[in-house]
Design an enzyme around this catalytic site. Structure first.
Site, PDB file in Angstrom:
ATOM      1  N   ASP A 141      -9.749  10.131  12.486  1.00  0.00           N
ATOM      2  CA  ASP A 141      -9.996  11.292  13.348  1.00  0.00           C
ATOM      3  C   ASP A 141      -9.057  12.456  13.051  1.00  0.00           C
ATOM      4  O   ASP A 141      -9.443  13.616  13.172  1.00  0.00           O
ATOM      5  CB  ASP A 141      -9.852  10.868  14.815  1.00  0.00           C
ATOM      6  CG  ASP A 141     -10.798  11.618  15.740  1.00  0.00           C
ATOM      7  OD1 ASP A 141     -11.739  12.261  15.246  1.00  0.00           O
ATOM      8  OD2 ASP A 141     -10.608  11.546  16.970  1.00  0.00           O
TER       9      ASP A 141
ATOM     10  N   ALA B 195      -3.336  17.517  22.955  1.00  0.00           N
ATOM     11  CA  ALA B 195      -3.455  18.253  21.699  1.00  0.00           C
ATOM     12  C   ALA B 195      -4.041  17.336  20.629  1.00  0.00           C
ATOM     13  O   ALA B 195      -4.136  16.126  20.813  1.00  0.00           O
ATOM     14  CB  ALA B 195      -2.086  18.776  21.267  1.00  0.00           C
ATOM     15  N   TRP B 196      -4.389  17.944  19.481  1.00  0.00           N
ATOM     16  CA  TRP B 196      -5.085  17.156  18.467  1.00  0.00           C
ATOM     17  C   TRP B 196      -4.164  16.453  17.480  1.00  0.00           C
ATOM     18  O   TRP B 196      -4.618  15.631  16.691  1.00  0.00           O
ATOM     19  CB  TRP B 196      -6.081  18.014  17.695  1.00  0.00           C
ATOM     20  CG  TRP B 196      -5.625  19.366  17.218  1.00  0.00           C
ATOM     21  CD1 TRP B 196      -6.003  20.576  17.724  1.00  0.00           C
ATOM     22  CD2 TRP B 196      -4.742  19.669  16.119  1.00  0.00           C
ATOM     23  NE1 TRP B 196      -5.407  21.604  17.015  1.00  0.00           N
ATOM     24  CE2 TRP B 196      -4.629  21.076  16.025  1.00  0.00           C
ATOM     25  CE3 TRP B 196      -4.026  18.878  15.210  1.00  0.00           C
ATOM     26  CZ2 TRP B 196      -3.836  21.712  15.065  1.00  0.00           C
ATOM     27  CZ3 TRP B 196      -3.226  19.500  14.252  1.00  0.00           C
ATOM     28  CH2 TRP B 196      -3.147  20.903  14.179  1.00  0.00           C
TER      29      TRP B 196
ATOM     30  N   CYS C  44       4.714  19.878  16.633  1.00  0.00           N
ATOM     31  CA  CYS C  44       5.171  21.022  17.439  1.00  0.00           C
ATOM     32  C   CYS C  44       6.624  21.379  17.174  1.00  0.00           C
ATOM     33  O   CYS C  44       6.998  22.554  17.218  1.00  0.00           O
ATOM     34  CB  CYS C  44       5.001  20.714  18.923  1.00  0.00           C
ATOM     35  SG  CYS C  44       3.324  20.305  19.417  1.00  0.00           S
TER      36      CYS C  44
ATOM     37  N   GLU D 285       3.956  21.606  27.228  1.00  0.00           N
ATOM     38  CA  GLU D 285       4.669  21.533  25.953  1.00  0.00           C
ATOM     39  C   GLU D 285       3.866  22.391  24.990  1.00  0.00           C
ATOM     40  O   GLU D 285       2.759  22.036  24.594  1.00  0.00           O
ATOM     41  CB  GLU D 285       4.772  20.089  25.478  1.00  0.00           C
ATOM     42  CG  GLU D 285       5.841  19.892  24.413  1.00  0.00           C
ATOM     43  CD  GLU D 285       5.271  19.964  23.014  1.00  0.00           C
ATOM     44  OE1 GLU D 285       5.360  21.059  22.417  1.00  0.00           O
ATOM     45  OE2 GLU D 285       4.758  18.963  22.527  1.00  0.00           O
TER      46      GLU D 285
ATOM     47  N   GLY E   7       7.437  26.175  26.767  1.00  0.00           N
ATOM     48  CA  GLY E   7       7.023  25.190  27.744  1.00  0.00           C
ATOM     49  C   GLY E   7       7.710  25.275  29.078  1.00  0.00           C
ATOM     50  O   GLY E   7       8.648  26.055  29.278  1.00  0.00           O
TER      51      GLY E   7
ATOM     52  N   VAL F  75       0.606  28.481  22.977  1.00  0.00           N
ATOM     53  CA  VAL F  75       1.158  29.339  24.029  1.00  0.00           C
ATOM     54  C   VAL F  75       0.063  30.131  24.732  1.00  0.00           C
ATOM     55  O   VAL F  75       0.038  30.221  25.966  1.00  0.00           O
ATOM     56  CB  VAL F  75       2.216  30.289  23.443  1.00  0.00           C
ATOM     57  CG1 VAL F  75       2.676  31.295  24.495  1.00  0.00           C
ATOM     58  CG2 VAL F  75       3.413  29.499  22.926  1.00  0.00           C
TER      59      VAL F  75
ATOM     60  N   GLU G 282       8.568  16.144  29.377  1.00  0.00           N
ATOM     61  CA  GLU G 282       7.883  14.870  29.236  1.00  0.00           C
ATOM     62  C   GLU G 282       8.895  13.852  28.720  1.00  0.00           C
ATOM     63  O   GLU G 282       9.846  14.203  28.018  1.00  0.00           O
ATOM     64  CB  GLU G 282       6.693  14.989  28.282  1.00  0.00           C
ATOM     65  CG  GLU G 282       5.603  15.893  28.832  1.00  0.00           C
ATOM     66  CD  GLU G 282       4.303  15.821  28.059  1.00  0.00           C
ATOM     67  OE1 GLU G 282       3.278  15.523  28.693  1.00  0.00           O
ATOM     68  OE2 GLU G 282       4.312  16.078  26.844  1.00  0.00           O
TER      69      GLU G 282
ATOM     70  N   GLU H  63     -10.943  18.304  21.656  1.00  0.00           N
ATOM     71  CA  GLU H  63     -12.279  18.104  21.090  1.00  0.00           C
ATOM     72  C   GLU H  63     -12.231  17.868  19.583  1.00  0.00           C
ATOM     73  O   GLU H  63     -13.205  17.390  18.993  1.00  0.00           O
ATOM     74  CB  GLU H  63     -13.190  19.300  21.403  1.00  0.00           C
ATOM     75  CG  GLU H  63     -12.717  20.634  20.871  1.00  0.00           C
ATOM     76  CD  GLU H  63     -11.882  21.398  21.882  1.00  0.00           C
ATOM     77  OE1 GLU H  63     -12.035  22.632  21.949  1.00  0.00           O
ATOM     78  OE2 GLU H  63     -11.078  20.772  22.607  1.00  0.00           O
TER      79      GLU H  63
ATOM     80  N   LYS I 170      -8.276  14.775  29.349  1.00  0.00           N
ATOM     81  CA  LYS I 170      -9.181  15.418  28.396  1.00  0.00           C
ATOM     82  C   LYS I 170      -8.491  15.500  27.040  1.00  0.00           C
ATOM     83  O   LYS I 170      -7.558  16.272  26.862  1.00  0.00           O
ATOM     84  CB  LYS I 170      -9.577  16.824  28.842  1.00  0.00           C
ATOM     85  CG  LYS I 170     -10.744  17.394  27.990  1.00  0.00           C
ATOM     86  CD  LYS I 170     -10.838  18.879  28.009  1.00  0.00           C
ATOM     87  CE  LYS I 170      -9.969  19.506  26.942  1.00  0.00           C
ATOM     88  NZ  LYS I 170     -10.433  19.237  25.544  1.00  0.00           N
TER      89      LYS I 170
ATOM     90  N   SER J 146     -17.311  14.781  15.930  1.00  0.00           N
ATOM     91  CA  SER J 146     -15.949  14.494  15.488  1.00  0.00           C
ATOM     92  C   SER J 146     -16.004  14.283  13.980  1.00  0.00           C
ATOM     93  O   SER J 146     -16.793  13.475  13.489  1.00  0.00           O
ATOM     94  CB  SER J 146     -15.404  13.245  16.184  1.00  0.00           C
ATOM     95  OG  SER J 146     -14.112  12.937  15.715  1.00  0.00           O
TER      96      SER J 146
END
Length: 490
Positions: free
Chosen positions: A93, A151-152, A286, A252, A460, A231, A464, A179, A176, A26
């Site tokens: 991060d 997502a990051w 987004c 999403e 999407g 997508v 949510e 990464e 998850k 990371s």
């Protein structure tokens, strides 16, 4: 040497090593520092997490809604107590300014968890009379073990957006994180355990999307996948979820959202909105309004107002309080954004500002890209048609309302849209014709817990947040009761 110790997986209320003993790094995008070596989960780890989640889910689902709500509210309190600590971790991060992560990321995530804690006791079925001697009742039951793939750009917020309705409905979640930004989800798992969540109800598997992410979508005992990302990846997730066990999916995905400035708009307000809709979080949102439509006769004035506001962007070290614009999330993503900027220049768009990597002094070690505004854009340019996910605003002139709406809808995306005008009748008329799931009038970007979030077209499936999301984490069981005699035809 890494800043933090090696990060393990979080399964059944405890940190455990990955079976493969493999790790990934990371990286702090502000300076290239290695933050931590992070465990790379594999098939054996996923199997262990699923078994743990099945055990925990049975305990969790057996609690009453009020009992689940109490535990969720304890987690809310812990999140708020540790806001600054978690915000710093998120800044390291992601590269987002500390002023942003302190005031947005953890706070809004905790709000969503509190919102669904309030709804947990209100999950109920219906009673449907058929005749004097018979009726039907329905039960809303949890799905079981569900998965969230984050997502990051908003790591802990997205984890909470996915976990909150799932937990309220009595499910267990295997999460998850991306990464690219894996650290805060592990701290969230600790907080859930400390709050009293049964072991296994929130497990975290770190690793790649192509690796453990793909295994999650294929696993036959995972009932649902909620995914946030691009997508192309979303289509793979959906195909895998359907092909394995007809999993339910919530997605999403990307956006290329239009912001229509009407000829009667207050241009100062419109410029404020456009800059926020493109440069907040360094453009990595987004729902960003990256296609800004301006009446042809107002373009020059509007360009000047945009440039005035860009002067207020304070690019710098994300840990400094004065900074309001940090680096992009990674060096790989920076290269992608710079490539799009090069495409815009080559296509003939006119650069008003930015358009380059910032490399002076200490910034050379980070993934910094200057806020970029293109004017004289056309609808066929890649910077107008494709999601860049960076600080790149494309300005497009138009002649009339119908033209603006037609061009705004001429996209494969449909995540968000907005309009700026003091004429509310006009605003609603335009919004009702725009093909987007999240719309704003005279504002941009707020997504409160009560507001369903999701897109049209390829942006999407499902929603949510809001009450609507809760239905995606339950299944309906219908039960007919006969009080009278049973009449057989045999």
């Amino acid at each position: 040497m890494a800043r933090f110790p090696r990060q393990q997986l979080y399964i059944h209320g405890a940190y455990v090593d990955a079976s493969s003993n493999q790790t990934f790094e990371s990286i702090n995008p502000a300076n290239g520092e290695v933050l931590a070596e992070v465990a790379e989960a594999g098939a054996a780890d996923l199997e262990r997490a699923v078994e743990s989640a099945e055990q925990g889910q049975r305990i969790w689902a057996a609690l009453t809604g009020i009992e689940r709500a109490r535990i969720m509210r304890r987690a809310v309190d812990l999140l708020r107590e540790r806001n600054d600590e978690l915000a710093l971790l998120e800044t390291l991060d992601t590269g987002k300014p500390l002023s942003e992560t302190r005031s947005v990321d953890i706070i809004t995530g905790a709000d969503v968890l509190e919102y669904y804690a309030g709804l947990a006791p209100a999950i109920e079925g219906e009673q449907i009379p058929l005749r004097d001697s018979s009726f039907v009742y329905t039960r809303r039951e949890p799905l079981g073990v569900v998965a969230g793939i984050g997502a990051w750009n908003y790591p802990i917020q997205i984890a909470l957006w996915k976990a909150a309705p799932a937990l309220a409905a009595g499910n267990a979640m295997i999460f998850k994180p991306s990464e690219v930004t894996p650290l805060s989800a592990l701290r969230l798992a600790e907080i859930f355990s400390e709050a009293g969540l049964p072991d296994g109800v929130f497990n975290v598997l770190t690793g790649s999307g192509a690796g453990v992410g793909a295994l999650i979508t294929e696993h036959p005992r995972i009932a649902k996948v909620s995914f946030t990302g691009g997508v192309a990846t979303g289509k793979k997730v959906m195909a895998s979820a359907a092909g394995s066990s007809l999993k339910d999916v919530t997605m999403e995905l990307g956006g290329k959202s239009p912001l229509i400035v009407c000829e009667d708009a207050d241009l100062d307000r419109a410029a404020d909105i456009a800059v926020m809709a493109n440069f907040f979080s360094s453009g990595q949102v987004c729902t960003n309004g990256t296609r800004v439509f301006i009446p042809a006769g107002l373009k020059a004035s509007f360009e000047a107002k945009l440039l005035e506001r860009v002067q207020r962007v304070r690019l710098g070290d994300p840990q400094q309080e004065a900074t309001n614009f940090g680096p992009l999330v990674s060096f790989a993503h920076m290269d992608k954004v710079l490539d799009y900027i090069a495409q815009g220049k080559a296509a003939g768009a006119r650069i008003l500002c930015g358009g380059e990597r910032v490399t002076e002094g200490e910034y050379a070690r980070g993934a910094f890209v200057a806020p970029t505004i293109f004017s004289d854009c056309s609808d066929d340019m890649s910077i107008v048609r494709e999601e860049i996910f960076g600080p790149v605003l494309s300005l497009l002139e138009y002649q009339g309302e119908d033209e603006a709406i037609r061009r705004a809808n001429d996209t494969e995306y449909g995540l968000a849209a907005g309009v700026v005008t003091p004429d509310l009748a006009r605003a609603h008329r335009i919004i009702h014709r725009l093909e987007a799931g999240i719309c704003w009038i005279n504002t941009w970007g707020e997504s409160p817990a009560q507001m369903p979030v999701g897109g049209y077209k390829q942006s999407g499936i499902g929603r949510e947040n809001g009450i609507a999301s809760l239905a995606h984490y339950t299944r309906v069981k219908s039960v007919q009761v006969e009080l009278g005699e049973f009449a057989s035809v045999f």
